[in-house]
Design an enzyme around this catalytic site. Structure first.
Site, mmCIF file in Angstrom:
data_model
loop_
_atom_site.group_PDB
_atom_site.id
_atom_site.type_symbol
_atom_site.label_atom_id
_atom_site.label_comp_id
_atom_site.label_asym_id
_atom_site.label_seq_id
_atom_site.Cartn_x
_atom_site.Cartn_y
_atom_site.Cartn_z
ATOM 1 N N LYS A 146 34.080 -9.077 -63.479
ATOM 2 C CA LYS A 146 34.861 -9.590 -62.359
ATOM 3 C C LYS A 146 36.363 -9.395 -62.622
ATOM 4 O O LYS A 146 36.758 -9.077 -63.736
ATOM 5 C CB LYS A 146 34.532 -11.066 -62.124
HETATM 6 C C1 LIG Z 1 28.557 -11.906 -60.750
HETATM 7 C C2 LIG Z 1 27.990 -12.639 -59.624
HETATM 8 C C3 LIG Z 1 27.330 -13.865 -59.793
HETATM 9 C C4 LIG Z 1 26.922 -14.392 -61.135
HETATM 10 O O1 LIG Z 1 27.933 -14.655 -62.017
HETATM 11 P P1 LIG Z 1 27.652 -14.724 -63.585
HETATM 12 O O2 LIG Z 1 28.954 -15.243 -64.120
HETATM 13 O O3 LIG Z 1 27.362 -13.330 -64.052
HETATM 14 O O4 LIG Z 1 26.534 -15.660 -63.835
HETATM 15 C C5 LIG Z 1 26.929 -14.571 -58.666
HETATM 16 N N1 LIG Z 1 27.136 -14.085 -57.431
HETATM 17 C C6 LIG Z 1 27.741 -12.900 -57.224
HETATM 18 C C7 LIG Z 1 27.941 -12.431 -55.822
HETATM 19 C C8 LIG Z 1 28.167 -12.121 -58.305
HETATM 20 O O5 LIG Z 1 28.716 -10.931 -58.089
#
Ligand SMILES: *Cc1c(COP(=O)(O)O)cnc(C)c1O
Length: 363
Positions: free
Chosen positions: A181
């Site tokens: 992210k």
């Molecule tokens: C990355 C992501 C998640 C999950 O996040 P994590 O920190 O990897 O558990 C949830 N929803 C969306 C849309 C994502 O892109």
């Protein structure tokens, strides 16, 4: 190899200077000074009233659903990362999948309205690719039917709408700080909420339900962020602005380079100020998306079919209901292609991708 995302790599000395604090304090977790400092900095940045830092974004969704006592039907989108839908099932609730808007690909407000039953308890909407959901429409439906609203803002950290930060809407907004992210702590996440009481409940839930040293008042879990993650996050935070600007410039380069390629629909971009996480094109024509995906892969350009398959097609136990026909979501999942989108992508890379698309789609 050119990947779709590349984590912000912080200054190593900055990272170790924060890390030293954990060593000096002899604290690696349980709400130490680094998590507190990161929480403060992030709250200032996104102007959050309450922000609860967590171990990851999936737990953020699960805890938000738990804290709001959602156990019935949750109306949600199938065009998202699998975690969104899995979190609903892990929280003991039932995902009800409805269609997305044909162009923006966020959850369709009319489809939500059409799928409400006496068992509906919440709406879980996703700012997919950083494109913001129809806040006003969703708010209206939720009010009318007394539903909770949770936003998955894993793609929309630090985004705002009409000058208002995205996390000010709904009951809770979940963020992921995974390394893929924009802002990251290697693994991490958070919940933003305007409701201070809910925030307190979440703080206790993330720490086994402890209210004080030997008083446990609810069935919690372990969802705490560690000091090591917070140290990384504090160092990463200093580079987020530069990375966002580099990605905005790259967005303009893609827009210009790809605008004359027939058979492509460009990323419409976000409204308001954007997080800048993905640049997602749509490739028209049967099989064309998969052909372009394979061709780019063979050239070492690892574009991704985000999001394919739809989460309505992954194993979620028995707990799954199709609300409305998923016409636009199905079509999108056959057509979308996320292109490499980070500061490591050069102008030459953009032109290579453009030439590959052009030659493939003209044959
Ligand atoms: C990355 C992501 C998640 C999950 O996040 P994590 O920190 O990897 O558990 C949830 N929803 C969306 C849309 C994502 O892109």
């Amino acid at each position: 190899m050119l990947t779709v995302v590349q984590p912000i790599i912080p200054d190593f000395e900055k990272f170790t200077s924060y890390l030293r604090l954990a060593f000096v304090e002899k604290r690696f977790t349980n709400g130490g000074p680094l998590v507190s400092l990161l929480e403060l900095r992030l709250r200032e940045l996104i102007r959050a009233r309450n922000l609860v830092l967590l171990a990851n974004g999936t737990l953020a969704l699960q805890l938000a659903l738990r804290a709001l006592k959602i156990r019935g039907e949750v109306i949600t989108t199938p065009l998202t990362f699998c975690a969104t839908s899995q979190a609903v099932v892990w929280a003991g609730a039932t995902p009800v999948f409805v269609d997305v808007d044909a162009e923006r690909l966020t959850i369709d407000t009319e489809a939500i309205a059409a799928s409400i039953t006496p068992r509906t308890e919440a709406i879980l909407a996703v700012h997919v690719y950083g494109r913001l959901c129809d806040f006003e429409g969703i708010e209206k439906i939720a009010k009318k039917h007394g539903l909770a609203v949770i936003y998955d803002a894993a793609h929309a950290f630090n985004a705002s709408y009409n000058g208002v930060s995205v996390g000010s809407f709904g009951d809770a907004t979940a963020y992921s700080f995974h390394a893929t992210k924009l802002f990251h702590t290697a693994e991490g996440g958070a919940i933003e909420t305007p409701n201070s009481e809910l925030a307190e409940k979440l703080r206790s839930l993330r720490n086994f339900g402890f209210e004080s040293e030997d008083v446990i008042t609810q069935c919690g879990t372990n969802a705490k962020m560690s000091e090591l993650s917070a140290a990384l996050g504090l160092a990463v935070l200093e580079k987020v602005g530069d990375e966002q600007r580099a990605r905005s410039a790259l967005r303009r380069q893609y827009d210009a380079a790809l605008s004359d390629v027939a058979g492509l629909v460009l990323d419409p971009g976000p409204e308001g100020s954007a997080s800048e996480l993905y640049y997602v094109i749509r490739v028209h024509g049967p099989e064309n998306r998969d052909r372009l995906h394979a061709k780019l892969r063979s050239m070492g350009i690892l574009a991704r079919r985000y999001f394919y398959p739809l989460t309505s097609d992954i194993p979620l136990g028995d707990a799954k209901i199709l609300g409305t026909p998923l016409t636009h979501a199905s079509r999108a999942s056959q057509e979308v292609l996320a292109l490499p989108f980070h500061s490591g992508v050069s102008t030459a890379d953009v032109h290579i991708i453009r030439d590959a698309a052009k030659s493939l789609l003209s044959t």
